[in-house]
Design an enzyme around this catalytic site. Structure first.
Site, PDB file in Angstrom:
ATOM      1  N   LYS A 182       0.842  -1.224   0.000  1.00 31.40           N
ATOM      2  CA  LYS A 182       0.000   0.000   0.000  1.00 31.40           C
ATOM      3  C   LYS A 182       0.867   1.261   0.000  1.00 31.40           C
ATOM      4  O   LYS A 182       0.795   2.105   0.893  1.00 31.40           O
ATOM      5  CB  LYS A 182      -0.943   0.017   1.205  1.00 31.40           C
ATOM      6  CG  LYS A 182      -1.955  -1.120   1.233  1.00 31.40           C
ATOM      7  CD  LYS A 182      -3.000  -0.873   2.309  1.00 31.40           C
ATOM      8  CE  LYS A 182      -4.001  -1.991   2.430  1.00 31.40           C
ATOM      9  NZ  LYS A 182      -3.450  -3.249   2.901  1.00 31.40           N
ATOM     10  N   ASP A 201       3.513   7.719  -1.316  1.00 33.37           N
ATOM     11  CA  ASP A 201       4.668   8.597  -1.099  1.00 33.37           C
ATOM     12  C   ASP A 201       4.825   9.451  -2.363  1.00 33.37           C
ATOM     13  O   ASP A 201       3.988   9.392  -3.267  1.00 33.37           O
ATOM     14  CB  ASP A 201       5.920   7.728  -0.825  1.00 33.37           C
ATOM     15  CG  ASP A 201       6.930   8.434   0.075  1.00 33.37           C
ATOM     16  OD1 ASP A 201       7.182   9.637  -0.149  1.00 33.37           O
ATOM     17  OD2 ASP A 201       7.476   7.791   0.980  1.00 33.37           O
ATOM     18  N   ARG A 222     -15.900 -12.337   4.458  1.00 35.51           N
ATOM     19  CA  ARG A 222     -16.130 -13.042   5.713  1.00 35.51           C
ATOM     20  C   ARG A 222     -17.227 -14.088   5.529  1.00 35.51           C
ATOM     21  O   ARG A 222     -18.383 -13.743   5.275  1.00 35.51           O
ATOM     22  CB  ARG A 222     -16.599 -12.068   6.809  1.00 35.51           C
ATOM     23  CG  ARG A 222     -15.493 -11.267   7.433  1.00 35.51           C
ATOM     24  CD  ARG A 222     -14.585 -12.171   8.267  1.00 35.51           C
ATOM     25  NE  ARG A 222     -13.487 -11.451   8.860  1.00 35.51           N
ATOM     26  CZ  ARG A 222     -12.289 -11.258   8.275  1.00 35.51           C
ATOM     27  NH1 ARG A 222     -12.059 -11.705   7.069  1.00 35.51           N
ATOM     28  NH2 ARG A 222     -11.329 -10.642   8.901  1.00 35.51           N
ATOM     29  N   ARG A 242      -7.631 -14.070   8.411  1.00 29.63           N
ATOM     30  CA  ARG A 242      -7.895 -14.702   9.701  1.00 29.63           C
ATOM     31  C   ARG A 242      -8.962 -15.793   9.712  1.00 29.63           C
ATOM     32  O   ARG A 242      -8.795 -16.768  10.455  1.00 29.63           O
ATOM     33  CB  ARG A 242      -8.206 -13.614  10.750  1.00 29.63           C
ATOM     34  CG  ARG A 242      -6.960 -12.819  11.107  1.00 29.63           C
ATOM     35  CD  ARG A 242      -7.278 -11.504  11.776  1.00 29.63           C
ATOM     36  NE  ARG A 242      -7.896 -10.562  10.851  1.00 29.63           N
ATOM     37  CZ  ARG A 242      -8.236  -9.328  11.171  1.00 29.63           C
ATOM     38  NH1 ARG A 242      -8.029  -8.883  12.389  1.00 29.63           N
ATOM     39  NH2 ARG A 242      -8.786  -8.528  10.272  1.00 29.63           N
TER      40      ARG A 242
HETATM   41  O1  C5P Z   1      -7.659 -11.269   8.217  1.00 29.71           O
HETATM   42  P1  C5P Z   1      -8.435 -10.548   7.145  1.00 29.71           P
HETATM   43  O2  C5P Z   1      -9.273 -11.506   6.312  1.00 29.71           O
HETATM   44  O3  C5P Z   1      -9.257  -9.397   7.707  1.00 29.71           O
HETATM   45  O4  C5P Z   1      -7.335  -9.948   6.173  1.00 29.71           O
HETATM   46  C1  C5P Z   1      -7.646  -8.982   5.192  1.00 29.71           C
HETATM   47  C2  C5P Z   1      -6.369  -8.558   4.527  1.00 29.71           C
HETATM   48  O5  C5P Z   1      -6.658  -7.639   3.491  1.00 29.71           O
HETATM   49  C3  C5P Z   1      -5.366  -7.893   5.467  1.00 29.71           C
HETATM   50  O6  C5P Z   1      -4.080  -8.390   5.114  1.00 29.71           O
HETATM   51  C4  C5P Z   1      -5.468  -6.414   5.144  1.00 29.71           C
HETATM   52  O7  C5P Z   1      -4.220  -5.754   5.279  1.00 29.71           O
HETATM   53  C5  C5P Z   1      -5.909  -6.430   3.675  1.00 29.71           C
HETATM   54  N1  C5P Z   1      -6.696  -5.274   3.214  1.00 29.71           N
HETATM   55  C6  C5P Z   1      -7.869  -4.864   3.815  1.00 29.71           C
HETATM   56  N2  C5P Z   1      -8.560  -3.771   3.332  1.00 29.71           N
HETATM   57  C7  C5P Z   1      -8.116  -3.116   2.259  1.00 29.71           C
HETATM   58  C8  C5P Z   1      -6.944  -3.549   1.612  1.00 29.71           C
HETATM   59  C9  C5P Z   1      -6.258  -4.647   2.114  1.00 29.71           C
HETATM   60  O8  C5P Z   1      -8.309  -5.485   4.798  1.00 29.71           O
HETATM   61  N3  C5P Z   1      -8.819  -2.095   1.762  1.00 29.71           N
END
Ligand code: C5P
Length: 251
Positions: A65, A68, A189, A219
């Site tokens: 991400k 800069d 989810r 997760r």
């Molecule tokens: O554990 P979880 O399923 O919440 O992981 C979601 C991943 O997606 C994390 O690594 C997070 O950094 C990334 N992410 C996010 N939202 C965004 C971009 C990336 O949750 N807009």
């Protein structure tokens, strides 16, 4: 070629050690299309993790991400190209100059190294943000979905391959930016999993139905007591959604 359920799944390797990351890659490489390295793992083990994933025969999504000045992001992007990463991310709020400079240098570096240019994706608004944070903290008065759409148009016009976007935005983004503009869902989810710190979530089945090209999950799989079973449940849900879409096409 018809996409399989596995093609939709990106696993977020949000762990602290190379051993944990390698154990996840070895256990789950048959279930996912790419492994996402984020800031947690990268700041602990560095770029060796890219090689580990590549040596296991899998693809690397580096979710750094970047946000800069154009020169800094473009040079960092060029380093990622030379390391053979398949995808990396930048914040769209870094602006069109930052994005276009990065895309141009990535193209030139890939050509010079004889490699394929990685896909470069834009982060619009973090999925941990809701309307309240955007309006009251960041002082952006636009509706969150309109704002995500405006940022996605900047991403498209500046040469990005797609965006990470939340559930409500995908149809309008595809309409505005074209069906080949990638939409990746980072907040999937399943109904059986806890939401954690995500706010704008969607189930994997509904994400596929909504038109997302890929979904990122961390997760719900990495914290599950049986990780392989959790990944398989998600693949089954995606498969069911794909089958339903096929049936609807024939009605
Ligand atoms: O554990 P979880 O399923 O919440 O992981 C979601 C991943 O997606 C994390 O690594 C997070 O950094 C990334 N992410 C996010 N939202 C965004 C971009 C990336 O949750 N807009």
């Amino acid at each position: 070629m018809q996409k399989e359920a596995k093609d939709f799944l990106i696993l977020a390797l949000d762990v602290d050690t190379m051993e944990e990351a390698q154990s996840l890659v070895r256990e789950l490489k048959g279930c996912v299309s790419q492994f996402k390295v984020g800031l947690q793992l990268y700041t602990s083990v560095g770029p060796d993790v890219f090689k580990m994933i590549q040596d296991e025969g899998s693809k690397v999504f580096f979710d750094g991400k970047f946000h800069d000045i154009p020169n800094t992001v473009a040079k960092a992007g060029a380093n990622l190209v030379a390391k053979g990463v398949d995808v990396f991310t930048v914040h769209i709020k870094g602006g069109s100059k930052m994005i276009s400079t990065t895309v141009k240098l990535a193209r030139e570096t890939a050509k010079r190294c004889g490699l394929e240019r990685p896909k470069i994706l834009g982060v619009s608004i973090l999925t941990s943000f809701g309307q309240r944070t955007l309006t009251e903290e960041i002082k952006v008065n636009l509706n969150i979905d309109e704002y995500a759409l405006e940022l996605s148009k900047i991403a498209k016009d500046s040469g990005l391959d797609g965006v990470l976007s939340a559930s409500a935005d995908v149809a309008s983004i595809k309409t505005a930016c074209g069906k080949d503009f990638l939409c990746i869902c980072p907040a999937a989810r399943p109904t059986w999993s806890v939401v954690n710190d995500q706010v704008r979530v969607i189930t994997p089945g509904n994400a596929v139905k909504a038109g997302f090209d890929k979904i990122i999950i961390g997760r719900p799989i990495t914290s599950a007591p049986d990780r392989l079973q959790a990944a398989q449940l998600i693949l089954d849900e995606i498969e069911a959604s794909l089958l339903m879409q096929d049936e609807e096409r024939f009605i």
